[in-house]
Motif scaffolding. Structure first.
Motif, short mmCIF file in Angstrom:
data_model
loop_
_atom_site.label_atom_id
_atom_site.label_comp_id
_atom_site.label_asym_id
_atom_site.label_seq_id
_atom_site.Cartn_x
_atom_site.Cartn_y
_atom_site.Cartn_z
N TYR A 62 0.81 -1.22 0.00
CA TYR A 62 0.00 0.00 0.00
C TYR A 62 0.85 1.27 0.00
O TYR A 62 0.38 2.32 -0.43
CB TYR A 62 -0.96 0.02 1.19
CG TYR A 62 -1.97 -1.10 1.13
CD1 TYR A 62 -2.80 -1.25 0.03
CD2 TYR A 62 -2.08 -2.02 2.15
CE1 TYR A 62 -3.73 -2.27 -0.05
CE2 TYR A 62 -3.01 -3.05 2.09
CZ TYR A 62 -3.82 -3.17 0.99
OH TYR A 62 -4.73 -4.18 0.91
N PRO A 65 3.17 3.45 -3.83
CA PRO A 65 3.14 4.73 -4.55
C PRO A 65 4.08 5.78 -3.94
O PRO A 65 4.72 6.55 -4.66
CB PRO A 65 1.69 5.18 -4.45
CG PRO A 65 0.92 3.93 -4.26
CD PRO A 65 1.82 3.02 -3.47
N ARG A 140 -4.93 18.65 -5.05
CA ARG A 140 -5.01 17.99 -3.74
C ARG A 140 -5.58 18.93 -2.69
O ARG A 140 -6.42 18.55 -1.87
CB ARG A 140 -3.64 17.49 -3.31
CG ARG A 140 -3.68 16.74 -1.99
CD ARG A 140 -2.29 16.29 -1.55
NE ARG A 140 -2.36 15.43 -0.40
CZ ARG A 140 -2.51 15.86 0.85
NH1 ARG A 140 -2.63 17.14 1.11
NH2 ARG A 140 -2.56 15.00 1.86
N PRO A 150 -7.79 12.27 -0.10
CA PRO A 150 -6.70 11.79 -0.95
C PRO A 150 -6.31 10.37 -0.55
O PRO A 150 -6.81 9.81 0.42
CB PRO A 150 -5.56 12.77 -0.66
CG PRO A 150 -6.18 13.94 0.01
CD PRO A 150 -7.41 13.43 0.69
N TYR A 151 -5.37 9.80 -1.29
CA TYR A 151 -4.96 8.41 -1.10
C TYR A 151 -4.58 8.11 0.35
O TYR A 151 -4.97 7.08 0.90
CB TYR A 151 -3.81 8.09 -2.05
CG TYR A 151 -3.29 6.68 -1.92
CD1 TYR A 151 -4.02 5.60 -2.41
CD2 TYR A 151 -2.08 6.42 -1.28
CE1 TYR A 151 -3.57 4.31 -2.27
CE2 TYR A 151 -1.62 5.13 -1.14
CZ TYR A 151 -2.37 4.08 -1.65
OH TYR A 151 -1.91 2.80 -1.50
N THR A 152 -3.81 8.98 0.97
CA THR A 152 -3.35 8.73 2.33
C THR A 152 -4.52 8.57 3.29
O THR A 152 -4.55 7.63 4.10
CB THR A 152 -2.44 9.87 2.82
OG1 THR A 152 -1.32 9.96 1.94
CG2 THR A 152 -1.95 9.63 4.23
N LYS A 154 -7.60 7.73 2.53
CA LYS A 154 -8.31 6.50 2.19
C LYS A 154 -7.59 5.28 2.75
O LYS A 154 -8.20 4.33 3.22
CB LYS A 154 -8.49 6.37 0.69
CG LYS A 154 -9.49 7.35 0.14
CD LYS A 154 -9.70 7.18 -1.33
CE LYS A 154 -10.57 8.29 -1.82
NZ LYS A 154 -11.59 7.93 -2.72
N LEU A 155 -6.26 5.32 2.70
CA LEU A 155 -5.47 4.23 3.24
C LEU A 155 -5.65 4.14 4.76
O LEU A 155 -5.81 3.04 5.30
CB LEU A 155 -4.00 4.41 2.88
CG LEU A 155 -3.03 3.34 3.33
CD1 LEU A 155 -3.43 1.98 2.76
CD2 LEU A 155 -1.61 3.69 2.88
#
Length: 188
Positions: A62, A65, A140, A150-152, A154-155
């Motif tokens: 994960y 990226p 962003r 953002p991705y972070t 969501k992670l």
């Protein structure tokens, strides 16, 4: 006077948790394990170790990226210096990729003169990449303004919900707070 997290009162521990202290979130989860499972602090440690391990599962994948981004940025930054200022590197790159006219030898005697020549074909690429990164940063920030994740984020949400599904007997809020505050840049 308390010397470590297990010695803190619940009120003081909650203050540390509110400040985002991961070790305080860890201690709070240990206390939740103690209450739910009827254990003392030492006996709750194996379950805490199990939860910590479960929270780290898959993080190598994960975080890929970020690792690719770091590697790419450092590589591009390091390579940009010889591409602009080192004559042999610039000549090779020009011959294989750019095919621009080479400056006169008297205009390539110093590294600054080499940089002056190569900048003509390096500037558009570097400028466009810089502008692209700027627009990504702007996008962003607009996502954050709209409360889009953002991705972070969501992670972090994924990790928290996964941990709550794996250990439903413990407080979802405490598990989520622990999962979100836990270091996730590397596996244990």
């Amino acid at each position: 006077m308390p010397m470590d997290y297990p010695e803190l009162s619940n009120d003081v521990l909650m203050v540390y948790c509110a400040q985002g202290d991961h070790l305080a979130h860890r201690e709070r989860l240990i206390r939740n394990i103690m209450v739910v499972d009827g254990l003392n602090w030492d006996a709750a440690q194996p379950k805490m170790t199990e939860i910590e391990a479960a929270n780290k599962v898959g993080m190598w994948f994960y975080t890929m990226p970020y690792k690719i981004g770091i590697t790419t940025a450092v590589t591009a930054g390091v390579l940009s210096i010889p591409l602009v200022f080192h004559l042999d590197t610039a000549l090779w790159f020009n011959e294989n990729f750019v095919t621009a006219d080479v400056a006169d030898p008297e205009d390539l005697e110093t590294w600054l003169e080499v940089g002056s020549w190569t900048w003509a074909w390096n500037e558009p690429v570097m400028g466009q990449l810089s502008f692209f990164l700027l627009t990504l940063q702007f996008a962003r920030n607009q996502m954050l303004n709209l409360k889009a994740k953002p991705y972070t984020d969501k992670l972090l949400d994924y990790r928290a919900s996964r941990l709550c599904r794996q250990f439903p007997m413990y407080s979802p809020m405490i598990l989520s707070d622990f999962a979100r505050s836990d270091e996730w840049g590397r596996d244990n």
